[in-house]
Design a protein around this motif. Structure first.
Motif, PDB file in Angstrom:
ATOM      1  N   HIS A 114      50.224  43.168  59.136  1.00  0.00           N
ATOM      2  CA  HIS A 114      51.208  44.169  58.725  1.00  0.00           C
ATOM      3  C   HIS A 114      50.597  45.575  58.722  1.00  0.00           C
ATOM      4  CE1 HIS A 114      54.660  45.900  56.682  1.00  0.00           C
ATOM      5  NE2 HIS A 114      53.845  46.410  55.778  1.00  0.00           N
ATOM      6  N   GLN A 115      49.354  45.694  58.294  1.00  0.00           N
ATOM      7  CA  GLN A 115      48.717  47.003  58.191  1.00  0.00           C
ATOM      8  C   GLN A 115      48.339  47.570  59.557  1.00  0.00           C
ATOM      9  OE1 GLN A 115      48.324  48.728  55.232  1.00  0.00           O
ATOM     10  NE2 GLN A 115      49.558  47.044  54.412  1.00  0.00           N
ATOM     11  N   LEU A 116      47.929  46.714  60.482  1.00  0.00           N
ATOM     12  CA  LEU A 116      47.337  47.205  61.731  1.00  0.00           C
ATOM     13  C   LEU A 116      48.305  47.232  62.906  1.00  0.00           C
ATOM     14  CD1 LEU A 116      43.815  45.527  61.466  1.00  0.00           C
ATOM     15  CD2 LEU A 116      44.315  47.976  61.397  1.00  0.00           C
ATOM     16  N   GLU A 117      49.453  46.593  62.799  1.00  0.00           N
ATOM     17  CA  GLU A 117      50.319  46.515  63.964  1.00  0.00           C
ATOM     18  C   GLU A 117      50.858  47.885  64.385  1.00  0.00           C
ATOM     19  OE1 GLU A 117      53.419  43.850  63.042  1.00  0.00           O
ATOM     20  OE2 GLU A 117      54.184  44.964  61.322  1.00  0.00           O
ATOM     21  N   ALA A 118      50.903  48.857  63.476  1.00  0.00           N
ATOM     22  CA  ALA A 118      51.378  50.198  63.822  1.00  0.00           C
ATOM     23  C   ALA A 118      50.258  51.237  63.807  1.00  0.00           C
ATOM     24  CB  ALA A 118      52.479  50.633  62.854  1.00  0.00           C
ATOM     25  N   SER A 119      49.011  50.773  63.884  1.00  0.00           N
ATOM     26  CA  SER A 119      47.860  51.682  63.811  1.00  0.00           C
ATOM     27  C   SER A 119      47.673  52.438  65.118  1.00  0.00           C
ATOM     28  CB  SER A 119      46.589  50.878  63.512  1.00  0.00           C
ATOM     29  OG  SER A 119      45.425  51.675  63.675  1.00  0.00           O
ATOM     30  N   PRO A 120      47.117  53.643  65.058  1.00  0.00           N
ATOM     31  CA  PRO A 120      46.658  54.300  66.293  1.00  0.00           C
ATOM     32  C   PRO A 120      45.404  53.603  66.810  1.00  0.00           C
ATOM     33  CG  PRO A 120      46.016  55.591  64.384  1.00  0.00           C
ATOM     34  CD  PRO A 120      46.886  54.482  63.865  1.00  0.00           C
ATOM     35  N   VAL A 121      44.849  54.101  67.896  1.00  0.00           N
ATOM     36  CA  VAL A 121      43.631  53.508  68.464  1.00  0.00           C
ATOM     37  C   VAL A 121      42.452  53.885  67.582  1.00  0.00           C
ATOM     38  CG1 VAL A 121      42.077  53.412  70.437  1.00  0.00           C
ATOM     39  CG2 VAL A 121      44.556  53.571  70.797  1.00  0.00           C
ATOM     40  N   THR A 122      41.925  52.905  66.864  1.00  0.00           N
ATOM     41  CA  THR A 122      40.756  53.078  66.009  1.00  0.00           C
ATOM     42  C   THR A 122      39.831  51.890  66.233  1.00  0.00           C
ATOM     43  OG1 THR A 122      41.729  51.871  64.166  1.00  0.00           O
ATOM     44  CG2 THR A 122      42.138  54.258  64.245  1.00  0.00           C
ATOM     45  N   GLU A 123      38.638  51.971  65.672  1.00  0.00           N
ATOM     46  CA  GLU A 123      37.699  50.856  65.818  1.00  0.00           C
ATOM     47  C   GLU A 123      38.199  49.591  65.117  1.00  0.00           C
ATOM     48  OE1 GLU A 123      33.372  52.132  65.698  1.00  0.00           O
ATOM     49  OE2 GLU A 123      34.358  53.933  64.919  1.00  0.00           O
ATOM     50  N   PRO A 124      38.661  49.646  63.859  1.00  0.00           N
ATOM     51  CA  PRO A 124      39.203  48.420  63.257  1.00  0.00           C
ATOM     52  C   PRO A 124      40.392  47.864  64.034  1.00  0.00           C
ATOM     53  CG  PRO A 124      38.724  50.034  61.556  1.00  0.00           C
ATOM     54  CD  PRO A 124      38.579  50.739  62.874  1.00  0.00           C
ATOM     55  N   TRP A 125      41.272  48.745  64.496  1.00  0.00           N
ATOM     56  CA  TRP A 125      42.440  48.275  65.248  1.00  0.00           C
ATOM     57  C   TRP A 125      42.015  47.588  66.537  1.00  0.00           C
ATOM     58  CZ3 TRP A 125      44.272  49.491  70.145  1.00  0.00           C
ATOM     59  CH2 TRP A 125      45.520  48.934  70.462  1.00  0.00           C
ATOM     60  N   LEU A 126      41.016  48.128  67.229  1.00  0.00           N
ATOM     61  CA  LEU A 126      40.566  47.519  68.483  1.00  0.00           C
ATOM     62  C   LEU A 126      40.022  46.112  68.248  1.00  0.00           C
ATOM     63  CD1 LEU A 126      38.928  50.592  70.219  1.00  0.00           C
ATOM     64  CD2 LEU A 126      40.783  49.208  71.161  1.00  0.00           C
ATOM     65  N   ALA A 127      39.258  45.906  67.173  1.00  0.00           N
ATOM     66  CA  ALA A 127      38.769  44.557  66.874  1.00  0.00           C
ATOM     67  C   ALA A 127      39.938  43.603  66.655  1.00  0.00           C
ATOM     68  CB  ALA A 127      37.864  44.593  65.644  1.00  0.00           C
ATOM     69  N   TRP A 128      40.920  44.041  65.886  1.00  0.00           N
ATOM     70  CA  TRP A 128      42.095  43.207  65.611  1.00  0.00           C
ATOM     71  C   TRP A 128      42.916  42.955  66.873  1.00  0.00           C
ATOM     72  CZ3 TRP A 128      47.290  44.696  66.000  1.00  0.00           C
ATOM     73  CH2 TRP A 128      48.224  43.824  65.426  1.00  0.00           C
ATOM     74  N   ALA A 129      43.183  44.007  67.642  1.00  0.00           N
ATOM     75  CA  ALA A 129      44.079  43.887  68.793  1.00  0.00           C
ATOM     76  C   ALA A 129      43.426  43.128  69.945  1.00  0.00           C
ATOM     77  CB  ALA A 129      44.498  45.285  69.263  1.00  0.00           C
ATOM     78  N   ILE A 130      42.138  43.337  70.190  1.00  0.00           N
ATOM     79  CA  ILE A 130      41.470  42.601  71.271  1.00  0.00           C
ATOM     80  C   ILE A 130      41.421  41.113  70.939  1.00  0.00           C
ATOM     81  CG2 ILE A 130      39.280  42.282  72.488  1.00  0.00           C
ATOM     82  CD1 ILE A 130      38.813  45.306  72.182  1.00  0.00           C
ATOM     83  N   SER A 131      41.177  40.787  69.671  1.00  0.00           N
ATOM     84  CA  SER A 131      41.171  39.365  69.307  1.00  0.00           C
ATOM     85  C   SER A 131      42.558  38.751  69.501  1.00  0.00           C
ATOM     86  CB  SER A 131      40.704  39.185  67.858  1.00  0.00           C
ATOM     87  OG  SER A 131      41.638  39.713  66.928  1.00  0.00           O
ATOM     88  N   ARG A 132      43.613  39.507  69.247  1.00  0.00           N
ATOM     89  CA  ARG A 132      44.967  39.008  69.477  1.00  0.00           C
ATOM     90  C   ARG A 132      45.232  38.816  70.969  1.00  0.00           C
ATOM     91  NH1 ARG A 132      45.744  36.393  65.224  1.00  0.00           N
ATOM     92  NH2 ARG A 132      46.854  37.366  63.500  1.00  0.00           N
ATOM     93  N   TRP A 133      44.732  39.726  71.780  1.00  0.00           N
ATOM     94  CA  TRP A 133      44.890  39.572  73.230  1.00  0.00           C
ATOM     95  C   TRP A 133      44.148  38.329  73.714  1.00  0.00           C
ATOM     96  CZ3 TRP A 133      40.817  40.362  76.935  1.00  0.00           C
ATOM     97  CH2 TRP A 133      41.243  40.294  78.272  1.00  0.00           C
ATOM     98  N   LEU A 134      42.967  38.091  73.175  1.00  0.00           N
ATOM     99  CA  LEU A 134      42.187  36.925  73.584  1.00  0.00           C
ATOM    100  C   LEU A 134      42.918  35.618  73.276  1.00  0.00           C
ATOM    101  CD1 LEU A 134      38.586  37.993  72.529  1.00  0.00           C
ATOM    102  CD2 LEU A 134      39.346  37.494  74.859  1.00  0.00           C
ATOM    103  N   ASP A 135      43.759  35.626  72.239  1.00  0.00           N
ATOM    104  CA  ASP A 135      44.505  34.418  71.900  1.00  0.00           C
ATOM    105  C   ASP A 135      45.423  33.967  73.036  1.00  0.00           C
ATOM    106  OD1 ASP A 135      43.393  34.078  69.421  1.00  0.00           O
ATOM    107  OD2 ASP A 135      44.939  35.210  68.368  1.00  0.00           O
ATOM    108  N   GLN A 136      45.730  34.867  73.958  1.00  0.00           N
ATOM    109  CA  GLN A 136      46.602  34.528  75.090  1.00  0.00           C
ATOM    110  C   GLN A 136      45.813  34.205  76.358  1.00  0.00           C
ATOM    111  OE1 GLN A 136      49.447  37.858  75.499  1.00  0.00           O
ATOM    112  NE2 GLN A 136      48.651  38.518  73.517  1.00  0.00           N
ATOM    113  N   GLN A 137      44.479  34.277  76.277  1.00  0.00           N
ATOM    114  CA  GLN A 137      43.664  34.175  77.472  1.00  0.00           C
ATOM    115  C   GLN A 137      42.960  32.820  77.562  1.00  0.00           C
ATOM    116  OE1 GLN A 137      44.054  36.770  79.540  1.00  0.00           O
ATOM    117  NE2 GLN A 137      45.378  37.529  77.891  1.00  0.00           N
TER     118      GLN A 137
END
Length: 620
Positions: A378-401
Motif C-alpha cells: 500500500h505504501q510503495l505502489e504510488a511511490s516515485p522512483v527511489t531506492e526502496p521502491w526499486l527493491a520492492w518493484a523489481i522483486s514484484r517483476w521477478l515474480d512474473q519471470q
C-alpha cells in the motif's frame, strides 16, 4: 628438448592436474612470463578460456564463475604487480569460502632480491588469505610434482582434518620459469605430438580424496518438540536444491518459522514459513512471539535490527554452517556450533510432528509478515522512483519471470532488498559479503552470467560508485555475447555513496560530498555505450516493467545492457525513515479484525502492480 619446450610440456601437466580437480574454466591475463601456461591452456581440451587485460577484474570474474558453477576456477597472471591485483578477490574468496585457484608465473630464484625487472616477492602477496601457497620447482629440474599440486587443490575444496583446513577457499600456485619462454611453431607441434603420445600411454592418476572431518560427537542441544526459530543467513554451500529439501524436512518436523536472508536461497518458497520482513518487524518485536531456542544457519545478515535482537535474545542459540568450521559469531551469542552443514543436522532429527506450541509461534510470525507485506504494498505502489521502491518493484517483476540469477551489490542495494523486497517466487539471489567491498561488482556479475545457461537471465542491481569502481567490467560484453550469456545491469544512480546518508555523519561542519559520498561527474550510459553496451533511462515508475523487459531483450542480443535509474540519496533516505516510522505507528495500532483472522495465511490476494506469476511445476 630445449627449455621453451620443457616449459610448455610442464605447463600442460599443470593444467591436466587442475582439470582433474574440477577446473573447467581458466581466466587468462596477458604476460610474457606466463606465456607457457597461457599457450598450454589453449592446448588443453575441455578447458573454457576467458581473457582479460585487468587482473583484478579477471579474478572477480573467476569468483563469479566459482559461485555460479560450484567448481574451482583458475585465473592466470604474469609476474610482479599483476599478482597484487588478485588480492581483493582473494580476500573475498577467503571469507566467502570459495575455491579460487590463483596461478601466477614468476621469475626464477636467481633473479629475486637483486633488482631484476618486474620481479617482486609475489609468493608472499596472498599468504594471509590462501589455504595453501605452493611454490613449484623450475620446469625440468625435477619430475613434475603432481601430488603436491593435488594436495593444494584438495585444500581449496576443504574443510578436512588434514593440514587444519577449516573451509573451502583460495589456493596460490606460483610457477617460476627460466627463458626461453616461447616455442617456435615447429617446437610447439613437436610438444603436442609428445604430449598426445604420453596421454595415450599414461595411467590415469586420480585426485586424492581427503576425508571430511568427523561429525560432532554430541547432538545439538535443540528440543525438536519445543517452539523454536530459524535464522538463515546467506547460503554458502554448493547444492542449493539439496539445502532447500533439508530445510523442508527440518521445518516439517519442527514447525519453526524461517527468517530468511535475501541471499539464503529460501525466499519465495511457498512451502516454507519464510519471514522476509524481519528487518522492519524487529524494530519493535513486542508483537512477535519469542522462542527459547534459535537455530542460526551460516553467517549473519547485514540487518542491524536482527543483530540487535539476536544479541539481546534470552534464548539458546545454535549455529550450523555449510562445510565451514570457522567462527561466525561477532555477537558472541552462540552456545553450540557445527561446520558440517544442514544435512548432518537433519540426519539427527528425531521422528515426530510439530507441536501445537511451535505452530502457534509460527502463526504469530507469519501473521506479522502478512500485515507488513500488505502495508508495504500500500505504501510503495504510488511511490516515485527511489531506492526502496526499486527493491520492492523489481522483486514484484521477478515474480512474473522464469528462474533468474540476481546479484545484489554491497552497500545500499543489499540492505534495501533485505528491508523492502517482497519476493514471492524463488530465484537465485546472491551477494558477495565476505569482506563486503564494492570492488569487482560488474565482473562478479559477468562471471555469474557466464555460469548460467544461455536461456537464463542474470540481473545485477548496483549503485553508481560500485559500478564505476569496476568499469573495466564492461569489457566482458563481447565474451558474454560470444558464449550466449546475458547480463542486465540495473544502475541505481543516486549521486555517490548513498549509504553514508544512512549513517549519522552529516553535521554541516564539513563537506559530506567531499569526504564521504564523493559524487562523480561521469555519464554512465555514455561510458557503457563506449563499450558497445546499449542503455535506457528510467524516468517514471510506470515505465519499469517495460524497461526491464526491453533491457533483458537488449542483453540477450548484445551480451550486456544497462537500465539507468536516477534517484536522490537524501530523498531516498528520507523515504526509508518515513517507512520505518510509518510501520512502527501502524504496528502499534490495535489489530484490525481481518488481521486477527489470517493467522499467518498468506493466500489472501495482495494488491500491487506486479501480480505473482504461476510457478512452473517442479520448480524448487
Amino acid at each position: 628438448m630445449d627449455q621453451a619446450a620443457i616449459n610448455l610440456l610442464w605447463s600442460l601437466q599443470l593444467w591436466q592436474v587442475l582439470q582433474g580437480a574440477g577446473v573447467a574454466h581458466g581466466v587468462i591475463c596477458p604476460g610474457s612470463r606466463s606465456g607457457p601456461l597461457a599457450v598450454a591452456a589453449t592446448l588443453t581440451p575441455g578447458l573454457t578460456r576467458h581473457t582479460s587485460i585487468d587482473e583484478r577484474s579477471a579474478a572477480f570474474l573467476a569468483l563469479g564463475l566459482v559461485r555460479g558453477t560450484g567448481a574451482p576456477v583458475a585465473v592466470l597472471t604474469t609476474s610482479g604487480s599483476a599478482v597484487a591485483h588478485l588480492l581483493p578477490a582473494c580476500s573475498e574468496a577467503d571469507l566467502g569460502g570459495l575455491p579460487l585457484i590463483l596461478l601466477t608465473a614468476d621469475r626464477p630464484p636467481h633473479l629475486k632480491h637483486c633488482g631484476a625487472n618486474q620481479t617482486a616477492p609475489q609468493e608472499e602477496f596472498l599468504l594471509a588469505c590462501v589455504r595453501r601457497m605452493v611454490q613449484l620447482p623450475l620446469p625440468g629440474t625435477t619430475p613434475f610434482p603432481g601430488a603436491l599440486v593435488q594436495e593444494a587443490l584438495a585444500a581449496a575444496r576443504g574443510p578436512h582434518r588434514h593440514g587444519g583446513v577449516q573451509a573451502p577457499g583460495p589456493v596460490h600456485v606460483n610457477q617460476a620459469f627460466v627463458e626461453p619462454l616461447h616455442t617456435s611453431r615447429t617446437q610447439l607441434q613437436a610438444v603436442q605430438r609428445q604430449w598426445l603420445a604420453q596421454q595415450a600411454d599414461a595411467v590415469p592418476c586420480p585426485i586424492p580424496v581427503i576425508p571430511p572431518p568427523l561429525a560432532a560427537g554430541s547432538p545439538p542441544p535443540l528440543a525438536w518438540d519445543q517452539p523454536g526459530l530459524i535464522v538463515a543467513g546467506p547460503y554458502r554451500g554448493h547444492d542449493l536444491a539439496a539445502y532447500r529439501q533439508h530445510m523442508r524436512q527440518l521445518v516439517g518436523r519442527t514447525g519453526w518459522p524461517v527468517l530468511a536472508d535475501p541471499c539464503s536461497g529460501l525466499r519465495g518458497l511457498a512451502d516454507l514459513p519464510v519471514v522476509s520482513g524481519y528487518d522492519l518487524l524487529l524494530m519493535d518485536p513486542r508483537r512477535l512471539p519469542t522462542p527459547n531456542q534459535i537455530l542460526r544457519l551460516g553467517p549473519c545478515s547485514p540487518s542491524r535490527w536482527l543483530s540487535a535482537w539476536l544479541e539481546k535474545a534470552a534464548a539458546l542459540q545454535v549455529q550450523v554452517c555449510e562445510q565451514d568450521q570457522r567462527l561466525w559469531d561477532p555477537l558472541g551469542r552462540i552456545d553450540w556450533r557445527s561446520g558440517h552443514g544442514l544435512a548432518a543436522l537433519v540426519a539427527q532429527l528425531s521422528p515426530g510432528q510439530p507441536s501445537e506450541a511451535a505452530m502457534a509461534l509460527q502463526r504469530g510470525w507469519q501473521r506479522q509478515q502478512h500485515r507488513l507485506r500488505q502495508w508495504l504494498d500500500h505504501q510503495l505502489e504510488a511511490s516515485p522512483v527511489t531506492e526502496p521502491w526499486l527493491a520492492w518493484a523489481i522483486s514484484r517483476w521477478l515474480d512474473q519471470q522464469p528462474p533468474t540469477t540476481v546479484l545484489l551489490a554491497n552497500s545500499s542495494p543489499i540492505r534495501d532488498w533485505e528491508s523492502f523486497a517482497q519476493l514471492c517466487s524463488p530465484h537465485h539471489v546472491t551477494c558477495f559479503r565476505g569482506v563486503s567491498g564494492i570492488d569487482g561488482t560488474l565482473s562478479l556479475a559477468a562471471g555469474l552470467a557466464m555460469a548460467s545457461s544461455a536461456v537464463q537471465r542474470t540481473v545485477l542491481v548496483s549503485g553508481d560508485l560500485a559500478l564505476l569502481h569496476d568499469s573495466n567490467g564492461w569489457l566482458w560484453r563481447r565474451q558474454l555475447q560470444a558464449c550466449g550469456a546475458n547480463l542486465l545491469v540495473v544502475l541505481i544512480d543516486n549521486g555517490g555513496g548513498g549509504i553514508f546518508e544512512q549513517l549519522t555523519i552529516r553535521n554541516g561542519e564539513f563537506s559530506m560530498e567531499e569526504l564521504f559520498t564523493m559524487p562523480q561527474s561521469v555519464d554512465q550510459p555514455a561510458l557503457a555505450a563506449a563499450h558497445g553496451v546499449p542503455s535506457q533511462t528510467l524516468h517514471h515508475p510506470h515505465q519499469l516493467r517495460e524497461a526491464l523487459e526491453h533491457g533483458s531483450q537488449q542483453a540477450r542480443r548484445h551480451g550486456m545492457a544497462l537500465l539507468h535509474c536516477p534517484t536522490h540519496a537524501r530523498r531516498d533516505h528520507q523515504q526509508r525513515q518515513r517507512l520505518r516510522a510509518g510501520w512502527l505507528a501502524h504496528d502499534a495500532a490495535p489489530l484490525e479484525t481481518g488481521d486477527s483472522l489470517h493467522h499467518g495465511d498468506e493466500s489472501a490476494p495482495i494488491s500491487h502492480p506486479f501480480p505473482t506469476r504461476a510457478r512452473p511445476a517442479g520448480e524448487q
